[in-house]
Write a protein that holds these residues in place. Structure first.
Motif, short mmCIF file in Angstrom:
data_model
loop_
_atom_site.label_atom_id
_atom_site.label_comp_id
_atom_site.label_asym_id
_atom_site.label_seq_id
_atom_site.Cartn_x
_atom_site.Cartn_y
_atom_site.Cartn_z
N TYR A 98 14.66 33.52 102.19
CA TYR A 98 14.83 32.30 101.28
C TYR A 98 16.87 31.26 101.88
O TYR A 98 17.46 32.20 101.11
CB TYR A 98 15.03 32.52 99.95
CG TYR A 98 14.12 32.65 98.49
CD1 TYR A 98 12.92 33.31 99.53
CD2 TYR A 98 14.42 33.28 97.79
CE1 TYR A 98 11.94 34.08 98.84
CE2 TYR A 98 12.71 33.80 96.94
CZ TYR A 98 11.71 34.06 97.19
OH TYR A 98 10.86 34.91 96.56
N GLU A 100 18.67 29.29 104.82
CA GLU A 100 18.87 27.97 106.04
C GLU A 100 18.24 28.74 107.13
O GLU A 100 17.76 28.27 108.34
CB GLU A 100 19.36 27.31 105.99
CG GLU A 100 19.95 25.75 104.67
CD GLU A 100 20.79 24.97 104.98
OE1 GLU A 100 20.42 23.98 105.16
OE2 GLU A 100 21.30 25.87 103.03
N LEU A 281 14.05 25.08 98.37
CA LEU A 281 15.00 25.39 98.22
C LEU A 281 15.17 25.87 97.36
O LEU A 281 16.22 26.77 96.68
CB LEU A 281 16.19 25.88 99.58
CG LEU A 281 16.86 27.05 99.71
CD1 LEU A 281 16.06 28.43 99.40
CD2 LEU A 281 18.13 26.34 100.85
N VAL A 304 11.85 24.55 102.96
CA VAL A 304 13.44 24.44 103.16
C VAL A 304 13.40 23.10 104.80
O VAL A 304 12.70 23.34 105.54
CB VAL A 304 14.32 25.64 104.78
CG1 VAL A 304 15.23 25.53 104.70
CG2 VAL A 304 13.82 27.22 103.56
#
Length: 306
Positions: A98, A100, A281, A304
């Motif tokens: 979870y 970037e 996200l 994302v």
């Protein structure tokens, strides 16, 4: 700085938060991956509550959520072979999905086929790989009867499809509202809950040849007697209880070869991922609540932006 969704201590949803983190640096045998999608699994919130995988070290907070992800290789660590920046991959992240950016070990990372979306690839490393490992462990013969206890969840959906592809008759327990869904997978649906043993025997009077349990607890106890040879009972939902009942835990391979195989099954159409909802996200908390509620159908993904 890049954002990640974490838990800052053991506890409930109040322990969750967004944080900004430095981009991680890949070590030997690791890949830095720009995440495009992350699968949401029950183990994610269970780890937040204090559950620890057998043999794991105590967590160092904050811990980034997410046990499976797909994305683009940004950098490779020392000694890495077979992967290059710009390649699309999927696997089990070391530093949570979870986020970037995450780190992935090459041992449990595979190349994403072009025909497979990031969303679909992101849900293969946990549920589909567990299902593949379990069905392979049981090795059911064509024409035999396999009971999948908890056929409506992520692992169960994959297990039913893989077993049916092998010519196995599948009886799947799930809640009444998942009847049409389970039957669409090619399984005989049996409503879970009190009286499940008797209901299974209406379609399998002599019991079943094997049980793949994904629920544990009383639900596992209720169906254990349906298989005469308890070595033909395995569980990913109640591993200690399965052993107590004479069965075994699912033996996880946890390697890239299995990821390649489940991706091949997905591309060929044998294995549908059944991603039912995708959250950005920024809505990671809502995605977790949907899974933590315990009544999801198929898989939930966090997307994302690239």
């Amino acid at each position: 700085m890049p954002r990640a969704y974490v838990f800052t201590r053991s506890g409930g949803p109040e322990a969750e938060a967004f944080v900004e983190q430095e981009v991680p640096v890949p070590g030997p045998g690791e890949l830095l991956v720009a995440v495009r999608a992350a699968g949401v699994n029950p183990v994610d919130w269970k780890l937040r509550t204090g559950y620890r995988r057998p043999g794991s070290e105590p967590p160092t907070f904050p811990v980034v959520f997410g046990s499976e992800a797909a994305g683009i290789v940004e950098r490779t660590g020392p000694g890495v072979e077979g992967f290059e920046p710009g390649q699309a991959v999927f696997g089990n992240p070391l530093t949570g999905g979870y986020a970037e950016y995450t780190l992935m070990p090459v041992a449990v990372t595979a190349h994403k086929p072009d025909a497979l979306s990031f969303t679909d690839a992101a849900v293969l490393p946990v549920a589909a790989a567990t299902a593949y490992d379990g069905v392979r462990q049981l090795g059911p013969a064509p024409g035999s009867t396999l009971l999948v206890n908890g056929a409506g969840g992520g692992v169960g959906v994959a297990a039913v499809q893989i077993a049916r592809h092998l010519g196995v008759r599948v009886v799947g327990t799930a809640s009444a509202d998942k009847k049409n869904f389970v039957e669409s997978l090619g399984a005989v649906h049996i409503t879970s809950g009190p009286g499940v043993t008797e209901r299974v025997r209406t379609v399998a009077p002599n019991g079943v040849d094997a049980v793949f349990d994904l629920v544990g607890g009383d639900a596992l106890r209720a169906v254990a007697g349906l298989v005469t040879d308890r070595t033909r009972l395995i569980s990913a939902g109640g591993k200690p209880l399965a052993v107590e009942l004479g069965g075994a835990a699912v033996e996880r391979a946890r390697n890239a070869a299995v990821l390649d195989e489940v991706a091949r099954l997905a591309v060929s159409g044998v294995l549908r991922t059944y991603v039912t909802r995708t959250f950005p996200l920024a809505e990671a908390a809502e995605a977790l609540r949907a899974v933590e509620g315990g009544h999801t159908r198929g898989k939930i993904v966090i997307g994302v932006a690239g």
